[in-house]
Design an enzyme around this catalytic site. Structure first.
Site, mmCIF file in Angstrom:
data_model
loop_
_atom_site.group_PDB
_atom_site.id
_atom_site.type_symbol
_atom_site.label_atom_id
_atom_site.label_comp_id
_atom_site.label_asym_id
_atom_site.label_seq_id
_atom_site.Cartn_x
_atom_site.Cartn_y
_atom_site.Cartn_z
ATOM 1 N N LYS A 17 -53.287 -20.653 -16.844
ATOM 2 C CA LYS A 17 -53.699 -21.883 -16.962
ATOM 3 C C LYS A 17 -53.068 -22.879 -16.376
ATOM 4 O O LYS A 17 -51.704 -22.653 -16.023
ATOM 5 C CB LYS A 17 -53.466 -22.135 -18.509
ATOM 6 C CG LYS A 17 -52.255 -22.492 -18.984
ATOM 7 C CD LYS A 17 -52.211 -22.828 -20.552
ATOM 8 C CE LYS A 17 -50.728 -22.686 -21.135
ATOM 9 N NZ LYS A 17 -49.795 -24.189 -20.735
ATOM 10 N N HIS A 28 -42.742 -10.852 -12.533
ATOM 11 C CA HIS A 28 -43.004 -11.431 -11.193
ATOM 12 C C HIS A 28 -41.842 -11.138 -10.163
ATOM 13 O O HIS A 28 -42.108 -10.861 -8.973
ATOM 14 C CB HIS A 28 -43.345 -12.721 -11.050
ATOM 15 C CG HIS A 28 -45.020 -12.818 -11.209
ATOM 16 N ND1 HIS A 28 -45.606 -12.579 -12.563
ATOM 17 C CD2 HIS A 28 -46.085 -13.082 -10.249
ATOM 18 C CE1 HIS A 28 -46.900 -12.727 -12.311
ATOM 19 N NE2 HIS A 28 -47.020 -13.030 -10.987
#
Lengths: 184, 281
Positions: free
Chosen positions: A103, A38
């Site tokens: 999650k 990222h």
């Protein structure tokens, strides 16, 4: 609870049809990425450069899989905790990423960016990595091989199970679910 | 003086690293069964079923139950009459971790420098080793692979003694609430009360080794465990944080004497993959 079969890439009309709480089975191609990938992707976007993979309309799965045993497409591959990617999320959604699987809850900026740019956040069951790996039929590294488990993999998935947490209407399943079961 | 070969230690550590990641303990499997019965949320029930299925696949196919195969945390109880021969004890443990994580197809998650380039060491070493010298001529090795999702939600606070047990409860509940969906609930909670800052943290982690269902031998501590579990499960976080009755499977509290002016408290959270395996040499 509704169970929907969806395929990638995600179209805008499909995204608008997904509601917080929907159980979804994803079939098609998804890309992996976590902390280090990222950072590199958003650094490229900031510099106005092209990404090594075209992620427009696609889903990023936050996962660092275990190595494949002989005969396996991939080792155990459950979701990692998503909040660590929050700071990178608005830039990727502005670029055209349409879905994220992970999650745990997202911060306000990430949730607002989903509404603004029309993207959804799905949760897979954390810690069910051996079970989830069964729905990943093929895996190959497509960028940042030097990052090992953190490299960007392309997964070919069939009926990959997850649940819609944040939809484009600003709903959040974590907030609503907990409210329902909380006892003062 | 009893001699133990370093090679035997490495071999044992390698085996325990794999077993801890493949075979969920009977206590956790039993807690899943009970959790499934107690859970009212349909999504939560479904998650319990998936976790049972996941544990079955991991054990049968000898694959890790979770891709985050963790930091290799090693608790070593070293008998004072043991002499390690044929190599260095710490090297032997790290050799075992290297072998276990390599041959067991476990993920390598350690970076050499916590700040800077954070380059992966490539073999999941070094282990984090806690050694206690005990009487006798045996060596007990416990491997507790610790994933980051739950570890990152842990915390320690130095309370004023005046806040007492109420302050301890408040801190634990605040941390669990704040952690929410992040540490992969249903969780197991280790709490350390007393000692010093680092002692509280260490006994909180050690508390996670006590089997689910087994209370502290001190009645007032056991009562605190029961009360904390009840209160945590009223938060409504539920399996995976999607809402439900079962946020925690169990709470273990360990205590240690402390300074007249201190009340240290630490919480260490385990995800539902509450993993540890031990062997005695």
């Amino acid at each position: 609870m509704a169970e929907k079969r969806i395929t990638t890439p995600l179209t805008d009309s499909l995204i608008r049809s997904l509601k917080s709480g929907d159980r979804v089975l994803i079939t098609g191609t998804i890309y992996t990425g976590r902390d280090a990938a990222h950072k590199r992707l958003t650094d490229l976007l900031k510099a106005g450069r092209q990404l090594p993979v075209d992620l427009r309309g696609q889903i990023i799965y936050y996962v660092g899989p275990a190595p494949a045993k002989p005969g396996q497409a991939i080792g155990s591959a459950g979701p990692t905790t998503s909040y660590r990617m929050d700071s990178y999320t608005p830039a990727l959604l502005e670029y055209g990423l349409k879905g994220m699987v992970g999650k745990g809850s997202r911060n306000k900026e990430a949730r607002e960016a989903m509404v603004k740019y029309g993207a959804v956040y799905f949760a897979a069951v954390g810690g069910a990595g051996a079970l989830i790996a069964k729905s990943i039929k093929k895996a190959r590294i497509v960028a940042y091989e030097d990052l090992g488990a953190e490299a960007i993999h392309e997964f070919t998935v069939e009926d990959f199970p997850c649940i819609v947490v944040n939809d484009v209407y600003g709903n959040d399943l974590y907030e609503e679910g907990v409210k329902q079961y909380q006892r003062a | 003086m009893r001699e133990i070969q370093a090679g035997k230690i490495a071999e044992t550590v390698a085996r325990l690293c794999m077993e801890a990641n493949y075979d969920l303990g009977e206590d956790v499997l039993k807690a899943f069964k009970e959790g499934l019965k107690a859970e009212e949320s349909p999504a939560g029930q479904d998650i319990f079923k998936q976790l049972q299925e996941n544990a079955r696949i991991a054990a049968e196919e000898r694959v890790p139950m979770c891709q985050d195969t963790g930091v290799a945390v090693v608790f070593l109880e070293l008998g004072q009459d043991v002499h390690v021969v044929g190599g260095n004890l710490v090297d032997a443990i790290n050799e075992g971790v290297r072998k276990g994580y390599g041959e067991g197809y476990l993920r390598k998650s350690m970076v050499a420098q916590p700040i800077g380039d954070r380059k992966n060491t490539g073999d999941n070493t070094p282990a984090v080793i806690h050694t206690e010298v005990v009487p006798g001529d045996k060596m007990k090795i416990t491997i507790a692979p610790k994933g980051a999702g739950s570890e990152n939600m842990s915390g320690v606070r130095m309370l004023a003694p005046a806040v007492g047990v109420e302050g301890v409860k408040k801190f634990v509940l605040e941390r669990v609430k704040e952690a929410g969906s992040n540490p992969c609930p249903p969780i197991v909670i280790g709490v350390g009360i007393g000692g010093t800052m680092e002692k509280a943290a260490l006994i909180a982690k050690r508390a996670l080794l006590r089997p689910i269902g087994q209370h502290s031998k001190f009645p007032e501590v056991a009562a605190l465990e029961t009360e904390l579990l009840e209160k945590v499960n009223k938060l409504g976080i539920g399996p995976q944080g999607l809402g439900g009755r079962v946020t925690a499977l169990w709470v273990n509290v360990e205590v240690y004497p402390c300074h007249i002016a201190s009340l240290p408290v630490a919480i260490n959270i385990n995800c539902h993959a509450s993993r540890h395996k031990e062997a005695v040499l």
